[in-house]
Design a protein around this motif. Structure first.
Motif, PDB file in Angstrom:
ATOM      1  N   LEU A   1     -24.635 -42.899  50.998  1.00 38.49           N
ATOM      2  CA  LEU A   1     -23.362 -42.960  50.277  1.00 38.49           C
ATOM      3  C   LEU A   1     -22.399 -41.889  50.768  1.00 38.49           C
ATOM      4  N   SER A   2     -22.925 -40.679  50.972  1.00 45.45           N
ATOM      5  CA  SER A   2     -22.076 -39.572  51.414  1.00 45.45           C
ATOM      6  C   SER A   2     -21.494 -39.824  52.802  1.00 45.45           C
ATOM      7  N   LEU A   3     -22.340 -40.280  53.727  1.00 42.23           N
ATOM      8  CA  LEU A   3     -21.864 -40.554  55.082  1.00 42.23           C
ATOM      9  C   LEU A   3     -20.889 -41.726  55.103  1.00 42.23           C
ATOM     10  N   ASN A   4     -21.133 -42.732  54.279  1.00 44.77           N
ATOM     11  CA  ASN A   4     -20.209 -43.869  54.211  1.00 44.77           C
ATOM     12  C   ASN A   4     -18.824 -43.425  53.732  1.00 44.77           C
ATOM     13  N   ARG A   5     -18.806 -42.482  52.804  1.00 41.79           N
ATOM     14  CA  ARG A   5     -17.505 -41.979  52.329  1.00 41.79           C
ATOM     15  C   ARG A   5     -16.770 -41.227  53.425  1.00 41.79           C
ATOM     16  N   THR A   6     -17.495 -40.475  54.250  1.00 43.33           N
ATOM     17  CA  THR A   6     -16.821 -39.729  55.324  1.00 43.33           C
ATOM     18  C   THR A   6     -16.218 -40.668  56.366  1.00 43.33           C
ATOM     19  N   LEU A   7     -16.810 -41.848  56.539  1.00 46.14           N
ATOM     20  CA  LEU A   7     -16.287 -42.798  57.525  1.00 46.14           C
ATOM     21  C   LEU A   7     -14.927 -43.346  57.117  1.00 46.14           C
ATOM     22  N   ASP A   8     -14.688 -43.469  55.811  1.00 43.75           N
ATOM     23  CA  ASP A   8     -13.414 -44.002  55.305  1.00 43.75           C
ATOM     24  C   ASP A   8     -12.334 -42.932  55.145  1.00 43.75           C
TER      25      ASP A   8
ATOM     26  N   ALA B   1     -15.266 -48.370  61.081  1.00 45.70           N
ATOM     27  CA  ALA B   1     -15.939 -47.689  59.978  1.00 45.70           C
ATOM     28  C   ALA B   1     -16.874 -48.649  59.242  1.00 45.70           C
ATOM     29  N   GLN B   2     -16.438 -49.885  59.029  1.00 49.60           N
ATOM     30  CA  GLN B   2     -17.279 -50.867  58.328  1.00 49.60           C
ATOM     31  C   GLN B   2     -18.527 -51.210  59.134  1.00 49.60           C
ATOM     32  N   ASP B   3     -18.391 -51.293  60.473  1.00 50.57           N
ATOM     33  CA  ASP B   3     -19.563 -51.546  61.317  1.00 50.57           C
ATOM     34  C   ASP B   3     -20.582 -50.412  61.173  1.00 50.57           C
ATOM     35  N   LEU B   4     -20.090 -49.174  61.182  1.00 47.08           N
ATOM     36  CA  LEU B   4     -20.987 -48.022  61.040  1.00 47.08           C
ATOM     37  C   LEU B   4     -21.591 -47.965  59.644  1.00 47.08           C
ATOM     38  N   GLN B   5     -20.816 -48.348  58.638  1.00 42.36           N
ATOM     39  CA  GLN B   5     -21.350 -48.367  57.272  1.00 42.36           C
ATOM     40  C   GLN B   5     -22.478 -49.381  57.139  1.00 42.36           C
ATOM     41  N   ARG B   6     -22.322 -50.517  57.807  1.00 42.95           N
ATOM     42  CA  ARG B   6     -23.403 -51.517  57.778  1.00 42.95           C
ATOM     43  C   ARG B   6     -24.656 -50.977  58.470  1.00 42.95           C
ATOM     44  N   GLN B   7     -24.463 -50.260  59.594  1.00 41.68           N
ATOM     45  CA  GLN B   7     -25.598 -49.648  60.280  1.00 41.68           C
ATOM     46  C   GLN B   7     -26.317 -48.652  59.379  1.00 41.68           C
ATOM     47  N   LEU B   8     -25.534 -47.799  58.728  1.00 45.59           N
ATOM     48  CA  LEU B   8     -26.126 -46.769  57.868  1.00 45.59           C
ATOM     49  C   LEU B   8     -26.835 -47.386  56.667  1.00 45.59           C
ATOM     50  N   THR B   9     -26.210 -48.400  56.069  1.00 48.37           N
ATOM     51  CA  THR B   9     -26.821 -49.043  54.906  1.00 48.37           C
ATOM     52  C   THR B   9     -28.133 -49.722  55.292  1.00 48.37           C
ATOM     53  N   GLY B  10     -28.131 -50.425  56.430  1.00 46.35           N
ATOM     54  CA  GLY B  10     -29.358 -51.056  56.911  1.00 46.35           C
ATOM     55  C   GLY B  10     -30.437 -50.035  57.221  1.00 46.35           C
ATOM     56  N   ALA B  11     -30.049 -48.939  57.870  1.00 47.05           N
ATOM     57  CA  ALA B  11     -31.027 -47.890  58.182  1.00 47.05           C
ATOM     58  C   ALA B  11     -31.555 -47.247  56.908  1.00 47.05           C
ATOM     59  N   GLY B  12     -30.675 -47.074  55.925  1.00 44.77           N
ATOM     60  CA  GLY B  12     -31.103 -46.476  54.662  1.00 44.77           C
ATOM     61  C   GLY B  12     -32.149 -47.327  53.966  1.00 44.77           C
ATOM     62  N   TYR B  13     -31.927 -48.651  53.904  1.00 38.98           N
ATOM     63  CA  TYR B  13     -32.911 -49.553  53.290  1.00 38.98           C
ATOM     64  C   TYR B  13     -34.241 -49.533  54.058  1.00 38.98           C
ATOM     65  N   TYR B  14     -34.122 -49.528  55.381  1.00 36.41           N
ATOM     66  CA  TYR B  14     -35.325 -49.527  56.222  1.00 36.41           C
ATOM     67  C   TYR B  14     -36.145 -48.258  55.995  1.00 36.41           C
ATOM     68  N   LEU B  15     -35.492 -47.107  56.029  1.00 39.46           N
ATOM     69  CA  LEU B  15     -36.196 -45.839  55.859  1.00 39.46           C
ATOM     70  C   LEU B  15     -36.745 -45.698  54.445  1.00 39.46           C
ATOM     71  N   ARG B  16     -35.969 -46.157  53.485  1.00 39.27           N
ATOM     72  CA  ARG B  16     -36.413 -46.076  52.086  1.00 39.27           C
ATOM     73  C   ARG B  16     -37.693 -46.906  51.881  1.00 39.27           C
ATOM     74  N   ARG B  17     -37.722 -48.088  52.477  1.00 36.86           N
ATOM     75  CA  ARG B  17     -38.894 -48.956  52.344  1.00 36.86           C
ATOM     76  C   ARG B  17     -40.127 -48.319  52.993  1.00 36.86           C
ATOM     77  N   HIS B  18     -39.910 -47.707  54.169  1.00 31.56           N
ATOM     78  CA  HIS B  18     -41.034 -47.089  54.845  1.00 31.56           C
ATOM     79  C   HIS B  18     -41.512 -45.828  54.140  1.00 31.56           C
ATOM     80  N   LEU B  19     -40.604 -45.097  53.513  1.00 32.17           N
ATOM     81  CA  LEU B  19     -41.019 -43.945  52.728  1.00 32.17           C
ATOM     82  C   LEU B  19     -41.877 -44.384  51.538  1.00 32.17           C
ATOM     83  N   GLN B  20     -41.481 -45.516  50.939  1.00 32.12           N
ATOM     84  CA  GLN B  20     -42.238 -46.028  49.802  1.00 32.12           C
ATOM     85  C   GLN B  20     -43.616 -46.507  50.244  1.00 32.12           C
ATOM     86  N   GLU B  21     -43.674 -47.190  51.402  1.00 38.42           N
ATOM     87  CA  GLU B  21     -44.957 -47.671  51.908  1.00 38.42           C
ATOM     88  C   GLU B  21     -45.868 -46.502  52.298  1.00 38.42           C
TER      89      GLU B  21
END
Length: 205
Positions: free
Chosen positions: A100-107, A182-202
Motif C-alpha cells: 500500500l505504501s509503495l503504491n501511494r508513492t507511485l501516484d 504507475a498503474q503497471d507498477l502497482q499491478r506488479q507490486l500487488t501481484g508480488a504482495g499476494y504471492y509473497l503473502r501466500r508463501h509466508l503463510q505456507e
C-alpha cells in the motif's frame, strides 16, 4: 548570433503576451520539473522487474537484492527484509502495508501535474480577456484609427491562449502516460504482495 536572435524573439514573445506570461512560465517550469522527477522515478522502478519466485527466494534466504536490482518488486523485498519481525502473521501484515505504501508513492504528484496542466489554459484565457479588454479600451478612445494599439491587444490575447494550450496539451499527455506506468507498477507490486503473502503463510504451516 543565431542564439541571440532566438533569445530576442523569445523575450519579445513574452513581452507581447503581457503579465499573464509570468505565471504561465512558472506553471510550465514546475509542471515539467515534476514530470521529469516522476518519469525518472518510475523508469528506475520499472527497469528489469524481479520475478515473484526470485523475490521469494531472496526472502527465504534473508538476502537483500543489490541496490536498484529488481525494480519495484526488488524494492518491496528490500523494505520487507528491513522490517521483518519473524512472526508469520505480523510479516504478512507488513507485506500488505508495504504494498500500500509503495503504491501511494507511485501516484505522488500526478494529480498536481494534472492540475497544473488544467490551470495553464485558464491562465491563457485570462490573458485573452485582458488583451481583448485592452483592445476595446483603445477602440473606445481612438476608434479604429489606432491599428497599432489594437494589434497589441489582439496579439496579447492570441499569444496567451496559444501559450496556455502549448503547456496544457503535452502536460496532460505526460500525466496520462505516467499514470499508465504507475498503474503497471502497482499491478506488479500487488501481484508480488499476494504471492509473497501466500508463501509466508505456507512457510508458517
Amino acid at each position: 548570433m543565431l542564439i541571440s536572435d532566438h533569445l530576442f524573439r523569445l523575450m519579445e514573445y513574452f513581452h507581447t503576451g503581457g503579465p499573464v506570461m509570468l505565471p504561465l512560465l512558472l506553471v510550465s517550469l514546475i509542471m515539467w520539473l515534476l514530470i521529469a522527477h516522476r518519469a525518472l522515478y518510475l523508469r528506475r522502478l520499472g527497469r528489469r522487474p524481479m520475478a515473484n519466485p526470485l523475490a521469494w527466494e531472496y526472502i527465504r534466504a534473508n538476502r537483500r537484492p543489490a541496490i536498484g536490482e529488481g525494480g519495484a518488486v526488488g524494492l518491496l523485498v528490500t523494505r520487507f527484509l528491513d522490517q521483518r519481525s519473524g512472526n508469520p502473521a505480523l510479516d504478512r501484515s507488513i507485506i500488505d502495508e508495504l504494498v500500500l505504501s509503495l503504491n501511494r508513492t507511485l501516484d505522488r504528484h500526478l494529480g498536481f501535474i494534472g492540475a497544473l496542466a488544467a490551470v495553464a489554459p485558464l491562465l491563457g484565457l485570462l490573458g485573452t480577456v485582458s488583451g481583448m479588454m485592452a483592445t476595446f479600451d483603445i477602440m473606445a478612445m481612438f476608434g479604429t484609427g489606432n491599428a497599432r494599439g489594437m494589434a497589441s491587444g489582439i496579439s496579447q490575447a492570441l499569444i496567451t491562449t496559444e501559450t496556455g494550450l502549448i503547456i496544457a496539451i503535452p502536460g496532460l499527455y505526460m500525466k496520462n502516460f505516467l499514470e499508465r506506468r504507475a498503474q503497471d507498477l502497482q499491478r506488479q507490486l500487488t501481484g508480488a504482495g499476494y504471492y509473497l503473502r501466500r508463501h509466508l503463510q505456507e512457510a508458517a504451516c
